[in-house]
Design a protein around this motif. Sequence first.
Motif, short mmCIF file in Angstrom:
data_model
loop_
_atom_site.label_atom_id
_atom_site.label_comp_id
_atom_site.label_asym_id
_atom_site.label_seq_id
_atom_site.Cartn_x
_atom_site.Cartn_y
_atom_site.Cartn_z
N PRO A 204 0.80 -1.23 0.00
CA PRO A 204 0.00 0.00 0.00
C PRO A 204 0.83 1.28 0.00
O PRO A 204 0.42 2.28 -0.59
CB PRO A 204 -0.83 -0.13 1.28
CG PRO A 204 -0.88 -1.60 1.56
CD PRO A 204 0.44 -2.12 1.11
N ASP A 205 2.00 1.25 0.67
CA ASP A 205 2.83 2.45 0.74
C ASP A 205 3.30 2.91 -0.64
O ASP A 205 3.61 4.09 -0.84
CB ASP A 205 4.04 2.23 1.64
CG ASP A 205 3.65 2.15 3.11
OD1 ASP A 205 2.54 2.59 3.44
OD2 ASP A 205 4.46 1.66 3.92
N LYS A 206 3.38 1.98 -1.60
CA LYS A 206 3.78 2.32 -2.97
C LYS A 206 2.59 2.24 -3.92
O LYS A 206 2.77 2.42 -5.13
CB LYS A 206 4.88 1.37 -3.46
CG LYS A 206 6.14 1.37 -2.59
CD LYS A 206 6.79 2.74 -2.55
CE LYS A 206 8.06 2.71 -1.71
NZ LYS A 206 8.65 4.06 -1.54
N ASP A 207 1.40 1.97 -3.39
CA ASP A 207 0.18 1.85 -4.19
C ASP A 207 0.34 0.82 -5.30
O ASP A 207 -0.04 1.06 -6.46
CB ASP A 207 -0.21 3.20 -4.78
CG ASP A 207 -1.68 3.22 -5.24
OD1 ASP A 207 -2.41 2.31 -4.85
OD2 ASP A 207 -2.05 4.14 -6.00
N VAL A 276 7.30 9.78 -11.41
CA VAL A 276 7.40 10.37 -12.73
C VAL A 276 6.15 11.21 -13.00
O VAL A 276 5.03 10.72 -12.84
CB VAL A 276 7.54 9.29 -13.82
CG1 VAL A 276 7.69 9.92 -15.20
CG2 VAL A 276 8.72 8.37 -13.52
N GLN A 277 6.34 12.46 -13.39
CA GLN A 277 5.22 13.33 -13.74
C GLN A 277 5.09 13.38 -15.26
O GLN A 277 6.08 13.47 -15.98
CB GLN A 277 5.43 14.74 -13.20
CG GLN A 277 4.30 15.71 -13.55
CD GLN A 277 4.61 17.13 -13.10
OE1 GLN A 277 5.35 17.34 -12.14
NE2 GLN A 277 4.05 18.10 -13.80
N SER A 312 -8.59 14.37 -16.08
CA SER A 312 -7.22 14.72 -16.42
C SER A 312 -7.05 16.24 -16.54
O SER A 312 -7.84 16.91 -17.20
CB SER A 312 -6.82 14.06 -17.74
OG SER A 312 -5.52 14.47 -18.12
N SER A 313 -6.02 16.75 -15.89
CA SER A 313 -5.70 18.17 -15.99
C SER A 313 -4.31 18.38 -16.58
O SER A 313 -3.76 19.47 -16.53
CB SER A 313 -5.75 18.82 -14.60
OG SER A 313 -4.79 18.23 -13.73
N GLY A 314 -3.75 17.29 -17.13
CA GLY A 314 -2.42 17.39 -17.71
C GLY A 314 -1.31 17.21 -16.71
O GLY A 314 -0.14 17.41 -17.03
N VAL A 315 -1.65 16.82 -15.46
CA VAL A 315 -0.64 16.56 -14.44
C VAL A 315 -0.94 15.18 -13.85
O VAL A 315 -1.82 15.04 -12.99
CB VAL A 315 -0.63 17.63 -13.33
CG1 VAL A 315 0.45 17.32 -12.31
CG2 VAL A 315 -0.43 19.02 -13.93
N GLY A 316 -0.23 14.18 -14.33
CA GLY A 316 -0.40 12.82 -13.84
C GLY A 316 0.89 12.31 -13.25
O GLY A 316 1.97 12.83 -13.54
N PHE A 317 0.78 11.28 -12.41
CA PHE A 317 1.95 10.73 -11.74
C PHE A 317 1.98 9.20 -11.89
O PHE A 317 0.94 8.56 -11.91
CB PHE A 317 1.96 11.10 -10.26
CG PHE A 317 1.97 12.58 -10.01
CD1 PHE A 317 3.16 13.30 -10.12
CD2 PHE A 317 0.81 13.26 -9.68
CE1 PHE A 317 3.18 14.67 -9.90
CE2 PHE A 317 0.81 14.63 -9.46
CZ PHE A 317 2.00 15.33 -9.56
N ALA A 318 3.20 8.68 -12.00
CA ALA A 318 3.39 7.24 -12.16
C ALA A 318 4.50 6.77 -11.22
O ALA A 318 5.54 7.43 -11.10
CB ALA A 318 3.75 6.90 -13.61
N VAL A 319 4.24 5.63 -10.55
CA VAL A 319 5.26 5.02 -9.71
C VAL A 319 6.41 4.58 -10.60
O VAL A 319 6.19 3.88 -11.60
CB VAL A 319 4.68 3.82 -8.93
CG1 VAL A 319 5.74 3.20 -8.04
CG2 VAL A 319 3.47 4.24 -8.12
N PRO A 320 7.65 4.97 -10.30
CA PRO A 320 8.77 4.68 -11.20
C PRO A 320 9.01 3.19 -11.37
O PRO A 320 8.81 2.39 -10.44
CB PRO A 320 9.96 5.38 -10.53
CG PRO A 320 9.57 5.53 -9.11
CD PRO A 320 8.08 5.71 -9.10
N ALA A 321 9.46 2.80 -12.57
CA ALA A 321 9.63 1.39 -12.91
C ALA A 321 10.65 0.69 -12.01
O ALA A 321 10.50 -0.49 -11.71
CB ALA A 321 10.05 1.25 -14.37
#
Length: 442
Positions: A204-207, A276-277, A312-321
């Motif tokens: 959960p801490d890293k979703d 990553v944004q 979406s507002s053009g600002v999304g986030f992704a957990v890094p690979a």
Amino acid sequence: MFGARNVGLFSLRRAAGLGQSRLRWCLGHALTSSTLHPKDQHSDDFSYTDALSVSQLKHFLDSAGIDYRDCYEKKELAERLHGARHSLTPSLRSELESCASGSQPRPDLTQKNRGDPLLQEERRTIEVFDRSAPSVVHITTSSLVQRQFSLDLSEIPLGTGSGFVWDRDGHVVTNFHVVQNAQRAKISMADNTMFEGKLVGAEPDKDLAVLRIDGLSPSRPIVPLAVGSSHGLRVGQKVFAIGNPFGLDQTLTTGVVSGVGRDVKGITGRTIRGVVQTDAAINPGNSGGPLLDSQGKLIGVNTMILSPSGASSGVGFAVPADTVRRVVNQIIRHGRVIKPSLGVNCAADQQARQLGLGGVLVLSVVPGSGADEAGLLGTSRSGWGEVTLGDEIVEVDGKKVESAEDILHVLELSEVGEEAKVVVRRKGRSETLSVKLQARAE
């Protein structure tokens, strides 16, 4: 004065004794052959385009990038090609002449081989999608609720999300918040076949969460997604997001890396570092789907957006690979993430600041832990109430720490059993201790 040709004809007359009328015929023939009918005269008037079929004319117009949508007859097509003769490339002119004269086989005019209207960048995007989309899945979750005054169970939908195939054993990676509180998860593959998904484990801490496809036949091959690295990502490089926003499966959005090294709060309130944004559109339903680089390799797992409206507002986030690889491999191997620990309990950051400390104050040391063996000291109170502050941790493995979260972030890159170099400030002096890391108690 005579030109070179006249001199030659005059000499010819003297040598052969030709008459005046014969000379006029020779001169006229020479001028007509060399001047009035040059070798490439047919190239200039383009009259030979009449020998081409309608499909061939359209082929050459397509190849030259000439619009002919307003042409209804073959004559109009030929005139359009004739009018653009000066803009044709030499190679296209040569192909046209050879095709009309019959010296070159006619081009294959199937739709596949006609002029390709796609740009090279568009073809690359299509290739990335075609290669990666079969690995992306649609996840729907539900819970079972017993009806009041009845033993019947009702299945209540909870939500939908995305995921992707991790390996050929049927493991699927998604966000933890996609499957949170769910009792059932259904995994829909790219070909619309449906499977039950069983939860293997979550962090959960890293979703992040890992499911396994239940009932997968060995005869049915699945395609794992290629995993890249988030290390070295550059702002501005192109990215692709594939997912199921609003239930619309197999949806592709594109954008760029808008930022790297972001720190955002996850679903548990703990900070996810190195996020990553991107400005690639990420909407509800995209959660758990892959963020890909231009090679189609995973560089992140789409997890959240910054938007008051939820769209979406053009600002999304992704957990890094790199984080995804480390977490997922541990979940598959152990069913959970084994987190290394120093074996200390730390004071709240606010308390340390109130005491004028810049590092992390040790409140207590876990007996038998690596910190206990290394000699770290916790805060103590004497019999008459005097408090003696414990060690102040200021550095771990060469990285400055100012909060307990900083220590956790440094240690999560280490393995249980390794030794960490811990610099503490004790009674105004700095000491370096070697602490053997142990598994954190859950």
